[in-house]
Write an enzyme that holds these catalytic residues in place. Sequence first.
Site, short mmCIF file in Angstrom:
data_model
loop_
_atom_site.label_atom_id
_atom_site.label_comp_id
_atom_site.label_asym_id
_atom_site.label_seq_id
_atom_site.Cartn_x
_atom_site.Cartn_y
_atom_site.Cartn_z
N TYR A 132 35.73 38.83 34.21
CA TYR A 132 36.04 39.05 35.63
C TYR A 132 36.23 40.55 35.89
O TYR A 132 35.67 41.10 36.85
CB TYR A 132 37.30 38.26 36.00
CG TYR A 132 37.79 38.49 37.40
CD1 TYR A 132 37.15 37.91 38.50
CD2 TYR A 132 38.90 39.30 37.65
CE1 TYR A 132 37.61 38.13 39.80
CE2 TYR A 132 39.36 39.52 38.94
CZ TYR A 132 38.71 38.93 40.01
OH TYR A 132 39.15 39.15 41.29
N LYS A 152 34.27 43.34 38.40
CA LYS A 152 34.92 44.12 39.45
C LYS A 152 34.77 45.63 39.21
O LYS A 152 34.77 46.42 40.16
CB LYS A 152 36.39 43.71 39.57
CG LYS A 152 36.56 42.27 40.09
CD LYS A 152 35.97 42.09 41.48
CE LYS A 152 36.06 40.69 42.02
NZ LYS A 152 35.51 40.54 43.38
N1 LIG Z 1 43.48 36.57 44.85
C1 LIG Z 1 43.66 37.73 44.24
O1 LIG Z 1 44.74 37.99 43.67
C2 LIG Z 1 42.60 38.78 44.24
C3 LIG Z 1 41.31 38.54 44.72
N2 LIG Z 1 40.38 39.54 44.68
C4 LIG Z 1 39.02 39.32 45.16
O2 LIG Z 1 39.07 39.00 46.57
C5 LIG Z 1 38.00 38.12 46.91
C6 LIG Z 1 38.56 36.88 47.60
O3 LIG Z 1 39.46 36.26 46.72
P1 LIG Z 1 40.41 35.01 47.17
O4 LIG Z 1 40.46 34.91 48.64
O5 LIG Z 1 41.64 35.14 46.40
O6 LIG Z 1 39.56 33.78 46.60
P2 LIG Z 1 39.59 32.23 47.04
O7 LIG Z 1 39.07 31.49 45.86
O8 LIG Z 1 40.91 31.89 47.59
O9 LIG Z 1 38.51 32.18 48.23
C7 LIG Z 1 37.19 32.52 47.96
C8 LIG Z 1 36.27 32.01 49.06
O10 LIG Z 1 34.92 32.40 48.68
C9 LIG Z 1 34.08 31.25 48.78
N3 LIG Z 1 32.98 31.38 47.81
C10 LIG Z 1 33.07 31.25 46.45
N4 LIG Z 1 31.85 31.40 45.90
C11 LIG Z 1 30.98 31.62 46.92
C12 LIG Z 1 29.60 31.83 46.98
N5 LIG Z 1 28.83 31.83 45.88
N6 LIG Z 1 29.02 32.02 48.19
C13 LIG Z 1 29.79 32.00 49.33
N7 LIG Z 1 31.10 31.80 49.33
C14 LIG Z 1 31.71 31.61 48.14
C15 LIG Z 1 34.97 30.06 48.51
O11 LIG Z 1 34.42 28.86 49.05
C16 LIG Z 1 36.26 30.49 49.19
O12 LIG Z 1 36.28 30.13 50.56
C17 LIG Z 1 37.27 37.81 45.60
O13 LIG Z 1 36.15 38.67 45.48
C18 LIG Z 1 38.31 38.14 44.54
O14 LIG Z 1 37.71 38.47 43.31
C19 LIG Z 1 40.66 40.77 44.19
C20 LIG Z 1 41.89 41.05 43.71
C21 LIG Z 1 42.96 40.09 43.70
C1 LIG Z 2 43.68 40.79 39.08
C2 LIG Z 2 43.66 39.65 39.95
O1 LIG Z 2 44.66 39.07 40.13
C3 LIG Z 2 42.50 39.28 40.56
C4 LIG Z 2 42.34 37.86 40.89
O2 LIG Z 2 41.65 40.09 40.85
#
Ligand SMILES: NC(=O)C1=CN([C@@H]2O[C@H](COP(=O)(O)OP(=O)(O)OC[C@H]3O[C@@H](n4cnc5c(N)ncnc54)[C@H](O)[C@@H]3O)[C@@H](O)[C@H]2O)C=CC1
Ligand SMILES: CC(=O)C(C)=O
Length: 259
Positions: free
Chosen positions: A155, A159
Site C-alpha cells: 500500500y 502511495k
Molecule cells: N482512511 C485513511 O486513513 C486514509 C485514506 N487515504 C486514501 O484516501 C482515499 C479514500 O480513502 P477512504 O475514504 O478511507 O476509503 P473507503 O474505503 O472508506 O472509501 C473508498 C471509496 O472508493 C470506492 N472505490 C474503491 N475502489 C474503486 C474503484 N476501483 N473504482 C471506483 N471507486 C472505487 C469505494 O467504493 C468507496 O466508496 C484512498 O485513496 C486512501 O488510500 C489516505 C490516507 C489515510
Molecule cells: C496510513 C493509513 O492509515 C492509510 C490508510 O493510508
Amino acid sequence: MSLKNKVALVTGAGNGIGRGIALRLARDGADVALVDLDEDAMQSVADEIAALGCKAAIFKADVGDRDQVYAAIDHAEATLGGFDIMVNNAGIAQVQPISEVTPDEIARIHRINVEGTLWGIQAAAKKFIARKQKGKIINASSIAGHNGFPMLGVYSATKFAVRALTQAAAQEYASAGITVNAYCPGVVGTGMWVEIDKRFAALTGAAEGATYKKFVEGIALGRAQTPEDVAAFVSYLSGPDSDYMTGQAPLIDGGMVYR
Ligand SMILES: NC(=O)C1=CN([C@@H]2O[C@H](COP(=O)(O)OP(=O)(O)OC[C@H]3O[C@@H](n4cnc5c(N)ncnc54)[C@H](O)[C@@H]3O)[C@@H](O)[C@H]2O)C=CC1
Ligand SMILES: CC(=O)C(C)=O
C-alpha cells in the site's frame, strides 16, 4: 463560495473521504460529478448535494479501467456543462507482510491506486487542454506515501507512486495552466480503517480496535482525522488561493508519529 460555476469530479465519492470532499466542494459552490463502484452510496451523496442547492451527477466506473475514467469525465462535462477540478481519491488498502505478497495481489492494488490515479491525471489533463482552460488535478496519497509501515508495504509503495506521478504531472502540465497536487492524510476514521484494523487483528492476534487505537495514539492533535479535515485542504487545492502551488504532497495528519 469560491467554487461557484465550477465543476468537480471526485472518484471514490460514495463513502469516506471522497464523500466528505464531494460535500465540501458543493458547499463551496461547485457542481459535483460522483464516480464510484457503489451506486447506492453515490445516490445518497447526490441527494445531499442537491439539498445544498448544487447539481450532482453520478457515474459508475472502475478507476482502474482507463476507458471508464475517460467516459466518466465526458459524462461530467455533458451533464454538468463544464469540467474544472479532478479529484483522484478512490483507492484501496492492503494489509500483509511483505513475505506473503503474491503477484495477483500486487497487481490488484497497483491497478486501482497507481493506474487509477494515472488514468485520472491523463484523462483530466487532456480534457482541460481540449477545452483550452486551466484546471486543477488533486490526488490521494497518504502518510504511507511518506513513510513505510509494517504490513502496509505494498500500500505504501502505491502511495509513494502517487506522489511521483503528482510531481511528474505537475512539471509536464504546468505550461498548460494545470496544477497537480496531492493530499496526504494520516489516520482517517473511514471504512478503510475498519478493514485495516480487522486485517491487523487477524494477522497479528491483536484485539480488534487495538491497531487503530495505537495509530491514533501517535497523533499529536490527539484524535483521528475526519473526512471533513481532509476535505478542507482539498477545498484549498481546488480554489484560486492555491494557484501558485503545484507538484506538492503535504502531510495533513495532525502531527502523526508512528512507533
Ligand atoms: N482512511 C485513511 O486513513 C486514509 C485514506 N487515504 C486514501 O484516501 C482515499 C479514500 O480513502 P477512504 O475514504 O478511507 O476509503 P473507503 O474505503 O472508506 O472509501 C473508498 C471509496 O472508493 C470506492 N472505490 C474503491 N475502489 C474503486 C474503484 N476501483 N473504482 C471506483 N471507486 C472505487 C469505494 O467504493 C468507496 O466508496 C484512498 O485513496 C486512501 O488510500 C489516505 C490516507 C489515510
Ligand atoms: C496510513 C493509513 O492509515 C492509510 C490508510 O493510508
